[in-house]
Design a protein around this motif. Structure first.
Motif, short mmCIF file in Angstrom:
data_model
loop_
_atom_site.label_atom_id
_atom_site.label_comp_id
_atom_site.label_asym_id
_atom_site.label_seq_id
_atom_site.Cartn_x
_atom_site.Cartn_y
_atom_site.Cartn_z
N SER A 1 0.85 -1.18 0.00
CA SER A 1 0.00 0.00 0.00
C SER A 1 0.88 1.23 0.00
O SER A 1 2.09 1.14 0.23
CB SER A 1 -0.93 0.01 1.21
N GLY A 2 0.27 2.38 -0.26
CA GLY A 2 1.00 3.64 -0.17
C GLY A 2 1.40 4.26 -1.49
O GLY A 2 1.95 5.36 -1.52
N GLY A 3 1.12 3.57 -2.58
CA GLY A 3 1.45 4.14 -3.88
C GLY A 3 0.52 5.29 -4.23
O GLY A 3 -0.46 5.56 -3.52
N GLY A 4 0.85 5.98 -5.31
CA GLY A 4 0.01 7.09 -5.74
C GLY A 4 0.71 7.96 -6.75
O GLY A 4 1.75 7.58 -7.31
N LEU A 5 0.13 9.14 -6.96
CA LEU A 5 0.68 10.11 -7.90
C LEU A 5 1.35 11.23 -7.11
O LEU A 5 0.75 11.78 -6.18
CB LEU A 5 -0.46 10.68 -8.76
N VAL A 6 2.57 11.55 -7.48
CA VAL A 6 3.32 12.59 -6.79
C VAL A 6 4.15 13.37 -7.80
O VAL A 6 4.53 12.83 -8.84
CB VAL A 6 4.22 11.96 -5.69
N GLN A 7 4.41 14.62 -7.50
CA GLN A 7 5.25 15.43 -8.38
C GLN A 7 6.72 15.11 -8.17
O GLN A 7 7.12 14.67 -7.08
CB GLN A 7 5.00 16.91 -8.13
N ALA A 8 7.50 15.35 -9.18
CA ALA A 8 8.94 15.16 -9.07
C ALA A 8 9.48 15.97 -7.88
O ALA A 8 9.07 17.12 -7.66
CB ALA A 8 9.63 15.59 -10.35
N GLY A 9 10.36 15.33 -7.13
CA GLY A 9 10.90 15.94 -5.93
C GLY A 9 10.14 15.61 -4.67
O GLY A 9 10.61 15.89 -3.57
N GLY A 10 8.97 15.02 -4.83
CA GLY A 10 8.14 14.67 -3.69
C GLY A 10 8.54 13.36 -3.05
O GLY A 10 9.54 12.73 -3.43
N SER A 11 7.73 12.94 -2.08
CA SER A 11 8.02 11.73 -1.31
C SER A 11 6.78 10.85 -1.21
O SER A 11 5.65 11.34 -1.25
CB SER A 11 8.49 12.10 0.11
N LEU A 12 7.03 9.58 -1.05
CA LEU A 12 5.99 8.60 -0.75
C LEU A 12 6.59 7.56 0.18
O LEU A 12 7.81 7.30 0.12
CB LEU A 12 5.49 7.90 -2.02
#
Length: 128
Positions: A7-18
């Protein structure tokens, strides 16, 4: 038998974190070394990171070293992948995997064939 659920995936902008999580069933989680792999469209599944049974040693692919951190909580039967400074090329389906082989070196932990159990995967998409 071990069942793994990411779990924990998703859409994020470059430079972001997950932060990805992988929850394992069963009472023998601490007897398994754990790994994270990823597969981008049109590419083979590749090694990302691995952690030994006790969590004392971590291994990373060169492409994520310094940006990703693998950790585990044996009391919670969970392994994590903290991903920072994400890049568009990190876009992939991320799978966790478990193995109880007698690996002692990077090449063993990085080899897909050494892993016995796999989760279904979670999508990570990094936009530019």
């Amino acid at each position: 038998q071990v069942q793994l659920v990411e779990s924990g995936g998703g859409l994020v902008q470059a430079g972001g974190s997950l932060r990805l999580s992988c929850a394992a069933s069963g009472r023998t989680f601490s007897s398994y070394a754990m790994g994270w792999f990823r597969q981008a469209p049109g590419k083979e599944r590749e090694f990302v990171a691995a952690i030994t049974r006790g969590g004392g040693i971590n291994y990373y692919a060169d492409s994520v070293k310094g940006r990703f951190t693998i950790s585990r909580d044996n009391a919670k039967n969970t392994v994590y992948l903290q991903m920072n400074s994400l890049k568009p090329e990190d876009t992939a389906v991320y799978n966790c995997a478990a193995q109880n082989k007698l690996c002692t070196a990077y090449n063993c932990y990085a080899r897909r064939a050494e892993y016995d159990y796999w989760g279904q995967g979670t999508q990570v998409t990094v936009s530019s």
